[in-house]
Design a protein around this motif. Structure first.
Motif, short mmCIF file in Angstrom:
data_model
loop_
_atom_site.label_atom_id
_atom_site.label_comp_id
_atom_site.label_asym_id
_atom_site.label_seq_id
_atom_site.Cartn_x
_atom_site.Cartn_y
_atom_site.Cartn_z
N VAL A 26 0.85 -1.19 0.00
CA VAL A 26 0.00 0.00 0.00
C VAL A 26 0.88 1.24 0.00
O VAL A 26 2.05 1.19 0.38
CB VAL A 26 -0.95 0.04 1.23
N THR A 27 0.30 2.33 -0.43
CA THR A 27 0.97 3.63 -0.35
C THR A 27 -0.08 4.68 -0.02
O THR A 27 -1.27 4.35 0.12
CB THR A 27 1.75 3.95 -1.65
N SER A 28 0.34 5.91 0.10
CA SER A 28 -0.60 6.97 0.47
C SER A 28 -1.00 7.82 -0.73
O SER A 28 -0.30 7.86 -1.75
CB SER A 28 0.03 7.87 1.54
N TYR A 29 -2.12 8.52 -0.57
CA TYR A 29 -2.56 9.47 -1.60
C TYR A 29 -1.45 10.49 -1.84
O TYR A 29 -1.16 10.84 -2.99
CB TYR A 29 -3.83 10.21 -1.14
N GLY A 30 -0.83 10.95 -0.77
CA GLY A 30 0.23 11.94 -0.88
C GLY A 30 1.44 11.43 -1.63
O GLY A 30 2.08 12.18 -2.37
N HIS A 31 1.76 10.15 -1.44
CA HIS A 31 2.92 9.62 -2.15
C HIS A 31 2.64 9.48 -3.64
O HIS A 31 3.52 9.78 -4.47
CB HIS A 31 3.39 8.28 -1.55
N ARG A 41 -1.15 17.85 -4.13
CA ARG A 41 -2.49 17.45 -4.55
C ARG A 41 -2.93 16.06 -4.10
O ARG A 41 -3.55 15.33 -4.86
CB ARG A 41 -2.57 17.54 -6.07
N PRO A 42 -2.68 15.66 -2.85
CA PRO A 42 -3.12 14.32 -2.43
C PRO A 42 -4.64 14.14 -2.47
O PRO A 42 -5.13 13.05 -2.79
CB PRO A 42 -2.57 14.16 -1.02
N ASN A 72 -4.68 6.57 3.44
CA ASN A 72 -4.22 7.90 3.86
C ASN A 72 -2.84 7.85 4.52
O ASN A 72 -2.29 6.77 4.79
CB ASN A 72 -5.27 8.64 4.70
N ALA A 73 -2.28 9.00 4.76
CA ALA A 73 -0.90 9.13 5.25
C ALA A 73 -0.70 8.56 6.65
O ALA A 73 0.44 8.32 7.07
CB ALA A 73 -0.47 10.59 5.23
N ASP A 111 -0.31 -1.42 8.48
CA ASP A 111 1.02 -1.08 8.99
C ASP A 111 1.95 -0.75 7.82
O ASP A 111 2.35 -1.64 7.06
CB ASP A 111 1.56 -2.26 9.80
N PHE A 112 2.29 0.54 7.68
CA PHE A 112 3.20 0.95 6.60
C PHE A 112 4.57 0.29 6.75
O PHE A 112 5.24 0.05 5.75
CB PHE A 112 3.36 2.47 6.58
N ALA A 113 5.01 0.04 7.98
CA ALA A 113 6.33 -0.57 8.17
C ALA A 113 6.40 -1.93 7.50
O ALA A 113 7.44 -2.33 6.98
CB ALA A 113 6.65 -0.68 9.66
N GLU A 114 5.29 -2.64 7.48
CA GLU A 114 5.27 -3.97 6.88
C GLU A 114 4.80 -3.97 5.43
O GLU A 114 5.31 -4.70 4.59
CB GLU A 114 4.38 -4.91 7.70
#
Length: 143
Positions: A26-31, A41-42, A72-73, A111-114
């Motif tokens: 997964v990633t974020s809108y912002g990324h 522009r996220p 989301n972030a 979990d973004f770390a994983e």
């Protein structure tokens, strides 16, 4: 209402970038916004995904753009006006092996770390960056 050429280009860039998110990540809108050159522009990335066509004959659609991989972030699946929307996103991620947990306030989290995917540039652009940094090819360091 028809989209302007600028809007069409932005939608195309967002959908193409989202297609590069690997299965189970997964990633974020912002990324995504940053990767397509518009880090400010996220929210517009979210608008693009909200308007992703369901029609399988459309160039970009729910079948070939893994919309569920953008959250989301904070690592939270963004709430929708209809609660089943975030639950269906969680189910789609779980089908890819992503663990979705429920926070103290009932928010669905990853979990973004994983599971996070945050490349500096899109994989499809890696070769282009190498070409632009090799522009001094053939020049001598000797004076």
């Amino acid at each position: 209402m028809a989209r302007s050429e600028e809007a069409q280009a932005f939608f195309h860039a967002v959908y193409s970038a989202v297609q590069e998110i690997p299965h189970g990540k997964v990633t974020s809108y912002g990324h995504i916004a940053k990767l397509v050159g518009t880090p400010q522009r996220p929210r517009q990335v979210g608008v693009c995904l909200k308007h992703l066509p369901i029609d399988p004959s459309a160039r970009f659609n729910h079948e070939n753009v893994p919309w569920q991989r953008v959250i989301n972030a904070k690592g939270v699946i963004s709430p929708r006006s209809q609660p089943e929307g975030s639950r269906s996103q969680a189910a789609a991620l779980e089908a890819e092996g992503v663990v979705v947990t429920t926070g103290a306030l009932g928010e669905l989290m990853v979990d973004f770390a994983e599971y996070g995917w945050f490349p500096r540039i899109l994989p499809s652009e890696e070769g282009e960056e190498l070409e632009s940094t090799d522009s001094g090819e053939g020049e001598s360091d000797e004076e």
